[in-house]
Design an enzyme around this catalytic site. Structure first.
Site, short mmCIF file in Angstrom:
data_model
loop_
_atom_site.label_atom_id
_atom_site.label_comp_id
_atom_site.label_asym_id
_atom_site.label_seq_id
_atom_site.Cartn_x
_atom_site.Cartn_y
_atom_site.Cartn_z
CB SER A 292 -0.93 -0.11 1.08
OG SER A 292 -1.83 0.95 1.29
CG ASP A 303 7.37 5.06 -11.42
OD1 ASP A 303 8.23 3.94 -11.88
OD2 ASP A 303 6.11 5.22 -11.67
CE LYS A 317 -4.40 -2.40 0.63
NZ LYS A 317 -4.73 -0.95 0.50
#
Length: 546
Positions: A292, A303, A317
Site C-alpha cells: 500500500s 519512477d 496492493k
C-alpha cells in the site's frame, strides 16, 4: 429538415436509453434492499432459535464485502478504535505491544509513560486472561485486540511472569495512545554519513516524526545518504505517503494519481514543498510484506529515479480505501480507486479477483512496459520490483522452529534482561550461544526435524503393511542413529543464531547503537544499501544518472 429530424430522434433515443439504464440500476438497488430487508426480518422473527439481530446484520454486510476485495471492511461502533488508529494514529489502550509466541500471548514491548509501564508490567510477561476471558490457541488472535478500548475504560489482565509462581492481576485504565511510526533511527555507517530510518506504518503523524529524526541527522553535519526501511510496513494513509515523498521529490513533480468510478476518485497529487532531502542519495528497502503506502513511496521514488530500491518484490496492493461514516457510529472502509505511480503503472495484483464473480475483471499491467524519468524500464507486475534484488537463503528448520516458539525473545527477556552483570558493550559470542543452548535444555525445547518425521511415518507405513521386515529393521536402526543433538544442531548455524540473539538483545534493551551494529553486521539488505550509497558511480549507473 429530414436530417434535423433524424438527429432529434437519435438524441431522444440516447437520452431515453440513458435514463432507462439509470432507472434499471436504481430499480435493481431498491429491489435488492427490499429483498435483503425482508429476508433479514424473517430470519430474526421466525428462525427456530434466537438470533442476534446485530451479529446477523454484521455477517450479512461482511458477506457482501467478501465478494469485493480483501481490503474493504465494515466496522461497528465497538471497533471505533481500529478506525481511530487508521485515521488519527491514536487509539485507546494501556501502552503495550503483544503478540503470539509459541501459543502464548506475550508482552513484546512496554511503552514508557502509559498505564502498563506505571503499574509494573514487563516485557516477557505472559497474559493468561483479559477481562476474565482465558487465552487459548483458538481465541489468541481475537484477544490481541481486546486490550484496546475506549479511553477511560478499565481492562483486567491476569499475568504469569517467568521465574515467579504467583499469578499477577492488573486493573488498568485505558488512555489515548499515540502510535509511533518511526521505530528506529540513527547513523548506521557514520564514516560514510549514512543514516538509517525504520518506518513501521503510515499513520497521521509520519511527517512530524520523520522531520524530527532528519533534523537530528542534519544537525550532525555528516548526512550523506539515507536508508529508508519500509520492510514489513503494511501501509496506511495515502496522505501520509505523499507527505513523506515531499521530503525527497522536487516541488511541482507529479507524485501519483488515482482513478476510480466516481469523479471524486480521479485526482492528481503533486509535491507542494521544496524537499529537505532533495539531493541526498537514497536507498529504500522493501520486501514481500511492504504494501500500500509503502509501495506508493517505493514506486514513486523508482519512477522518478530519486533513489535505488533494494530487497525483494513488494506485496502488490495498488488500491485506495476511503473511510465512510455510517449511522450508529459504524464505518465502512471501501476500496474506491486504484493508484498509479508517475510512470502510469498500477502495481496491484489481481489475484483477489480470481474467485469473485461480482466484480468485472480489470486488465492487468503485468506485461506492459513503463519508463522512469531517466527512461529505465519498469513493469506494473503486481508489486514493485527492486532495482537491486537481494536473495536470502532459506532459514534452516531449527531456526524457524526457534523463531516460531519465541525462544530468542524468551531467552533474552528471562535470562539476559534480569542479569545485572551482562555487558552489552562486551558480548562474548561463544559464551552467549552456550548460555542460549543451556536455556533451551532447561525449558525442554522440543524440536523434531522433518526428516525424522518422514522416517517415522515411513516406518509406520511399513509396519502396517506387515512385510519388508529387513527394510523395516534397517529404517529403525537408521532412526536410532539419527537422534537429535540440540547442541550440535544450534552450533551448526552459529552465525545465524548469534545474529538473532544480538538483534533481540538490542531490540529489547532499546539500545540504538547495538541495533545499528547488528544491522550493519548481519542484515544483507542494509549491507547492500550501504555499499550502493557509498559508491557514487554505481549509484548513478543504476539510476541512469549522467
Amino acid at each position: 429538415m429530414r436530417r434535423t429530424y433524424i438527429y432529434l430522434i437519435l438524441i431522444f433515443s440516447f437520452v431515453t436509453g440513458f435514463i432507462l439504464i439509470q432507472n434499471d440500476e436504481y430499480f435493481e438497488i431498491m429491489r435488492s434492499i427490499e429483498l435483503f430487508g425482508s429476508t433479514y426480518k424473517e430470519i430474526v422473527s421466525n428462525y427456530v432459535d434466537d438470533v442476534s439481530p446485530k451479529n446477523l446484520m454484521k455477517r450479512g454486510i461482511n458477506g457482501m464485502l467478501e465478494g469485493l476485495d480483501p481490503f474493504s471492511n465494515f466496522f461497528d461502533e465497538t471497533e471505533k478504535g481500529e478506525i481511530d488508529l487508521l485515521t488519527t494514529g491514536k487509539y485507546g489502550g494501556i501502552g503495550i505491544l503483544i503478540d503470539s509466541k509459541g501459543g502464548e500471548l506475550v508482552v513484546m514491548e512496554v511503552m514508557p509513560g502509559y498505564a502498563a509501564q506505571r503499574q509494573g508490567i514487563k516485557v516477557g510477561d505472559i497474559i493468561l486472561s483479559i477481562d476474565d476471558e482465558e487465552v487459548t490457541p483458538q481465541n489468541i488472535n481475537k484477544l490481541t485486540f481486546k486490550v484496546r478500548g475506549q479511553p477511560g475504560s478499565e481492562v483486567k489482565l491476569k499475568i504469569k511472569r517467568p521465574g515467579e509462581n504467583k499469578i499477577l492481576e492488573f486493573h488498568l485504565i485505558r488512555e489515548e495512545i499515540k502510535v509511533q511510526n518511526v521505530s528506529l533511527a540513527n547513523f548506521v555507517d557514520e564514516g560514510n554519513g549514512i543514516y538509517y530510518i525504520k518506518l513501521d506504518r503510515f499513520s497521521k503523524r509520519v511527517s512530524e516524526e520523520f522531520f524530527e529524526k532528519i533534523k537530528e541527522a542534519k544537525s550532525s553535519g555528516n548526512l550523506k545518504g539515507v536508508i529508508l526501511d519500509l520492510r514489513s510496513n503494511p501501509g496506511g494513509l495515502l496522505q501520509a505517503a505523499i507527505e513523506l515523498l515531499e521530503f525527497f521529490v522536487p516541488k511541482g513533480e507529479l507524485i501519483l494519481f488515482t482513478k476510480g468510478r466516481s469523479e471524486e476518485s480521479k485526482q492528481e497529487f503533486y509535491s507542494r514543498t521544496t524537499p529537505q532531502l532533495g539531493d541526498v542519495p537514497l536507498a529504500v528497502l522493501i520486501d514481500e510484506n511492504s504494501a500500500s503506502a509503502s509501495e506508493i513511496v517505493a514506486g514513486t521514488i523508482q519512477d522518478l529515479d530519486r533513489g535505488v530500491i533494494v530487497g525483494a518484490k513488494s506485496f502488490g496492493k495498488g488500491l485506495v480505501q476511503t473511510v465512510i461514516p455510517l449511522p450508529y457510529g459504524a464505518s465502512l472502509k471501501l476500496t474506491t480507486a486504484r493508484y498509479y505511480t508517475p510512470s502510469g503503472r498500477c502495481i496491484q495484483k489481481l489475484d483477489y479477483l480470481n474467485q469473485i464473480d461480482d466484480v468485472i475483471k480489470t486488465k492487468s499491467d503485468s506485461t506492459k512496459v513503463f519508463f522512469t524519468k531517466n527512461k529505465r524500464k519498469v513493469y506494473g507486475d503486481g508489486g514493485v520490483t527492486p532495482d537491486t534484488i537481494v536473495k536470502h537463503n532459506g532459514k534452516p528448520e531449527v531456526l524457524t522452529e526457534l523463531l516460531n516458539k519465541g525462544m530468542f525473545f524468551k531467552f533474552v527477556s528471562e535470562e539476559i534482561l534480569p542479569d545485572k552483570n551482562f555487558d552489552v558493550n562486551e558480548i562474548d559470542r561463544n559464551q552467549l550461544i552456550m548460555r542460549f543452548i543451556q536455556y533451551l535444555e532447561k525449558v525442554k525445547f522440543n524440536y523434531e526435524p522433518s526428516y525424522k518425521k518422514g522416517l517415522k511415518e515411513l516406518i509406520k507405513q511399513i509396519e502396517n503393511n506387515g512385510n519388508q521386515k529387513k527394510l523395516l529393521n534397517a529404517l529403525k536402526e537408521l532412526n536410532d542413529q539419527t537422534d537429535l543433538n540440540l547442541k550440535s544442531e544450534v552450533l551448526s548455524h552459529e552465525e545465524a543464531v548469534y545474529s538473532y540473539l544480538v538483534g533481540e538483545i538490542a531490540n529489547q534493551l532499546k539500545n540504538s547503537d547495538l541495533q545499528m551494529k547488528a544491522l550493519k553486521q548481519f542484515d544483507e539488505d542494509v549491507k547492500v544499501a550501504i555499499s550502493l550509497l557509498s559508491n557514487k558511480n554505481l549509484y548513478n549507473k543504476i539510476l541512469s544518472i549522467k
